[in-house]
Structure formats: structure tokens, C-alpha cells
Design a protein around this motif. Structure first.
Motif, PDB file in Angstrom:
ATOM      1  N   LYS A 110       0.702  -1.222   0.082  1.00 43.62           N
ATOM      2  CA  LYS A 110      -0.074   0.017  -0.080  1.00 43.62           C
ATOM      3  C   LYS A 110       0.927   1.323   0.113  1.00 43.62           C
ATOM      4  N   ALA A 111       1.982   1.390   0.629  1.00 41.81           N
ATOM      5  CA  ALA A 111       2.968   2.346   0.564  1.00 41.81           C
ATOM      6  C   ALA A 111       3.418   2.304  -0.903  1.00 41.81           C
ATOM      7  N   GLY A 112       3.439   1.344  -1.559  1.00 38.53           N
ATOM      8  CA  GLY A 112       4.005   1.400  -3.126  1.00 38.53           C
ATOM      9  C   GLY A 112       2.966   2.059  -4.035  1.00 38.53           C
ATOM     10  N   VAL A 113       1.418   1.639  -3.605  1.00 39.29           N
ATOM     11  CA  VAL A 113       0.486   2.363  -4.240  1.00 39.29           C
ATOM     12  C   VAL A 113       0.759   3.861  -4.197  1.00 39.29           C
ATOM     13  N   ILE A 114       1.069   4.728  -3.120  1.00 40.37           N
ATOM     14  CA  ILE A 114       1.108   6.020  -2.516  1.00 40.37           C
ATOM     15  C   ILE A 114       2.228   6.392  -3.608  1.00 40.37           C
ATOM     16  N   GLY A 115       3.448   5.579  -3.682  1.00 42.76           N
ATOM     17  CA  GLY A 115       4.374   6.107  -4.459  1.00 42.76           C
ATOM     18  C   GLY A 115       3.997   6.182  -5.725  1.00 42.76           C
ATOM     19  N   LEU A 116       3.339   5.190  -6.554  1.00 42.82           N
ATOM     20  CA  LEU A 116       2.624   5.089  -7.847  1.00 42.82           C
ATOM     21  C   LEU A 116       2.120   6.243  -7.929  1.00 42.82           C
ATOM     22  N   CYS A 117       1.160   6.778  -7.184  1.00 44.96           N
ATOM     23  CA  CYS A 117       0.161   7.908  -7.326  1.00 44.96           C
ATOM     24  C   CYS A 117       1.075   9.089  -7.737  1.00 44.96           C
ATOM     25  N   LYS A 118       1.939   9.270  -6.742  1.00 48.90           N
ATOM     26  CA  LYS A 118       2.691  10.481  -6.830  1.00 48.90           C
ATOM     27  C   LYS A 118       3.454  10.870  -8.111  1.00 48.90           C
TER      28      LYS A 118
END
Length: 246
Positions: free
Chosen positions: A158-166
């Protein structure tokens, strides 16, 4: 303005609530499901009852399989005439000590929660770039922001999803595409099925607003972020958690 929406993980929980919310908003909706045909058909009927004139489509695919989710995206595009809004919601969770995690545990959670978002975004983006318009919404978790004991692999995904978003938000903004992320707190869905009432009460008490969140509340935020009114919001992580993480 009516839009064409694709939602992954649309047969239950936040995904099913999002299908309903977008249908009520007058949008055409395709959603991806994996495990339960019965649940998917129930969501289809619910959407049709909300908007009898709308177009709704249920597509079976494993988001962790690049070929399967790409084929589902193509079918949604052909049926609806393109995709304006993508909601990457499909996800699984598991509670387990880090030292007990197997390679299979790690890869399965990463495959669904992070790889699935990557594969789906990659498949949808060419059409959005061509039309110079799109809304991509990713569903992370408050544990992607803070980390959770006994859910290290879930937190990492889920932290990776945040990085993907940014990163994606910066890359696609010149093409008229916004990318945002919702990080829900404790939401009352079937993911909570394994929690006792005492555990649920404790989580509600720990949350400053004094209760668990609802899938409907998350869905309403998704509908707003997908709207033309949210065109100046991109690369943001919306923490919808009742004040549990500030």
C-alpha cells in the motif's frame, strides 16, 4: 457530465459501493471481479436498479495477471467506448508475523495490491493520453502511510501504491490526467469479518470520531475526485480515517 468508469475489485466492499455511487451519478460502469460470480451479478443488478438507462459490465479477471487485466480493460473500452475514470481498488490483506511470511504470501499480496494497480494503469493510460483527459484513483490504506505490525507485506504494497500515485501524477498531468489516492482507515467491510465484536469496538473507540467508516463514505470521495470539479487536485493522498492518522 456522464463518464465511463472502470473499477477493479468491484464485487464487494468499497468497490461495490463505488459501482453504486458512480451509477447513481449517471455514469456507465464496468467493474472487475475475481472470486464470486454471484456477488458480481448482485452488484450488476444493484447498479441497474439505480440507473435503468445506464450501461454496466462485470468482467472476470485476476488483476495480478497482466494478460488477464489487459484483456478486461480492452473489453471495457470496446463496450463503453473508452474509459474516463479508473478506480484501482482490488486488494487483499493478511495478518501474519513478518518472520512467518512465505515467498508466496509476499508475492500474492504484492501481486494483487501493487502489481495489479500498475498493470491496470498501464493498460488504461494510452486511451486517456490520446483523449487528453482522465481520472485515475488508487485505493491505498492508512497502513501504507504509517505501517502496521503483523501486516508488513500489506503495508509495503500500500505504500507502493502511494508512490505510484505521486510519480504517475507528475508524469501524466501535462496530458490532462489527474492521479489521486485514498488511504482509508478502518472501514466496515467484509475485510473486517475476522474481527470479533470486541476488536471492532476497540477500533471504533481508538478512532477519534468514535466509529468505523463506511464503504459508502469512501465511494462518495471517489466520485468527487473523478469529477471535473477536482481537476486541480492531483498527486494527493486523501486520508479518510476518522482522525486515526493525522
Amino acid at each position: 457530465m456522464s463518464q465511463k468508469v472502470l473499477i477493479t475489485g468491484g464485487s464487494r466492499g468499497i468497490g461495490a459501493a463505488a459501482v453504486k455511487a458512480f451509477a447513481q451519478n449517471g455514469d456507465d460502469v464496468a467493474f472487475v471481479w475475481h472470486s464470486s460470480r454471484e456477488a458480481a451479478e448482485k452488484v450488476l443488478r444493484m447498479a441497474a436498479s439505480c440507473a435503468p438507462n445506464g450501461r454496466f459490465l462485470a468482467l472476470r479477471a485476476d488483476v495480478s495477471d497482466s494478460a488477464e487485466i489487459t484483456a478486461a480493460v480492452r473489453e471495457a473500452e470496446e463496450t463503453l467506448g473508452g474509459i474516463d475514470v479508473l478506480v484501482c481498488n482490488a486488494g487483499i490483506a493478511q495478518q501474519k508475523l513478518f518472520t512467518d511470511l512465505t515467498d508466496e504470501d509476499w508475492r500474492r499480496v504484492m501481486g494483487v495490491d501493487l502489481d495489479g494497480a500498475f498493470y491496470t494503469c498501464r493498460a488504461v493510460l494510452p486511451g486517456m493520453i490520446h483523449r487528453k483527459y482522465g481520472r485515475i484513483l488508487l485505493v491505498s490504506s492508512m497502513w501504507g502511510q504509517t505501517g502496521a505490525s503483523c501486516e508488513v507485506h500489506y503495508s509495503a504494497a500500500k505504500a507502493g501504491v502511494i508512490g505510484l500515485c505521486k510519480g504517475l501524477a507528475k508524469e501524466e498531468a501535462p496530458s490532462g490526467i489527474t492521479v489521486n489516492c485514498i488511504a482509508p482507515g478502518v472501514i466496515d467491510t467484509d475485510m473486517m469479518a475476522g474481527f470479533s465484536q470486541a476488536d471492532r469496538d476497540a477500533l471504533a473507540e481508538e478512532t477519534p470520531v468514535g466509529r468505523l467508516g463506511s464503504a459508502k463514505e469512501i465511494a462518495r470521495t471517489l466520485v468527487f475526485l473523478a469529477s471535473p470539479d477536482a481537476g486541480y487536485i492531483t498527486g494527493q493522498v486523501i486520508g479518510q480515517n476518522g482522525g486515526l492518522v493525522i
